[in-house]
Write a protein that holds these residues in place. Sequence first.
Motif, short mmCIF file in Angstrom:
data_model
loop_
_atom_site.label_atom_id
_atom_site.label_comp_id
_atom_site.label_asym_id
_atom_site.label_seq_id
_atom_site.Cartn_x
_atom_site.Cartn_y
_atom_site.Cartn_z
N THR A 1 17.19 28.07 -16.81
CA THR A 1 17.69 28.51 -18.41
C THR A 1 19.16 28.02 -18.52
O THR A 1 19.87 27.56 -17.62
N ASP A 2 19.74 28.51 -19.73
CA ASP A 2 20.93 28.31 -19.84
C ASP A 2 21.77 29.25 -18.90
O ASP A 2 21.63 30.44 -18.69
N ARG B 1 23.75 32.46 -19.66
CA ARG B 1 22.91 33.64 -20.16
C ARG B 1 22.56 34.57 -18.70
O ARG B 1 21.35 34.22 -18.14
N CYS C 1 19.45 24.57 -22.67
CA CYS C 1 18.51 24.97 -21.81
C CYS C 1 17.39 24.21 -21.69
O CYS C 1 16.50 23.97 -22.96
N VAL D 1 14.39 25.06 -20.85
CA VAL D 1 13.19 25.46 -21.48
C VAL D 1 12.99 25.19 -23.03
O VAL D 1 11.99 25.01 -23.53
N CYS E 1 17.32 33.25 -29.43
CA CYS E 1 18.04 33.27 -28.22
C CYS E 1 19.58 33.35 -28.29
O CYS E 1 20.25 33.86 -27.71
N CYS F 1 14.69 35.78 -21.73
CA CYS F 1 14.19 34.40 -21.08
C CYS F 1 12.74 34.61 -20.56
O CYS F 1 11.93 33.60 -20.72
N CYS G 1 10.80 34.00 -23.67
CA CYS G 1 10.55 32.78 -24.19
C CYS G 1 9.95 31.67 -23.44
O CYS G 1 9.26 30.84 -23.66
S1 SF4 Z 1 15.93 32.54 -24.46
FE1 SF4 Z 1 15.02 30.55 -23.92
S2 SF4 Z 1 15.96 28.98 -25.10
FE2 SF4 Z 1 17.29 30.88 -24.40
S3 SF4 Z 1 18.14 30.62 -22.63
FE3 SF4 Z 1 16.43 31.86 -22.14
S4 SF4 Z 1 14.70 30.42 -21.74
FE4 SF4 Z 1 16.46 29.26 -22.62
#
Ligand code: SF4
Length: 230
Positions: free
Chosen positions: A125-126, A129, A141, A143, A163, A170, A173
Amino acid sequence: MITPVPWLERNPTYKEKRENIEGRDLSTHGFLGYPVLQAADILLYKGDFVPVGIDQLPHLELTREITRRFNGLYKAIFPEPQALLTEIPKVPGTDGRKMSKSYNNTINLSDTEAEVRAKLKTMVTDPARVRRTDKGNPDVCPVFTLHKSLSSQVVIDRVNHECRTAEIGCIDCKKLSADAIVTRLGPIWDNRRQLEQQPKLVDEVIETGAQRAGKVARQTILEVNDAMKL
Ligand code: SF4
């Protein structure tokens, strides 16, 4: 003569593979000559447009160079093919790099639902984060790129907002993304199961297609032989 080796060595996809794949000899025709085989696949059928991912553009440019060289040296029998890109021209794999079998990061059309969901769980992911309470950036990201490819606009807008405010984690998500992929792949899985019960039909379709393609290819080869005086 038509394709000097330096043309192939400067291909960005080849350079990327050299940087990313360890323990394999990449100086083989299999890797180096791949774009030439791709060019042959396009030119054999005199394709005007080729649906490709953005990472394939250098390959297509090489096809265009080969086309120009052949047409200039022998006879103008090939059109210069143009790229057809989609709105999401590069699909990320589960590790965030481009999706590629060479990277073992693919979500396959042949995967089961359980496999798809398991793969999504491990998707990167990011990277900034780290904690659930950290605000994320969907723009970096992978995703979110999958969301943009396959999720509904409602889900895309929700993730894009939640997000950035850390309202969604995540794990949730990724589950939404897996849901979207499973929904999209469901009809493909159904068709696949049906076709698996009808191997004769599949063989017939392949045979009919091969005959049609072979007719076009043979005609092109005749023109090439004539142009090269072979
Ligand atoms: S919430 Fe979703 S878009 Fe945001 S960093 Fe996590 S996986 Fe990626």
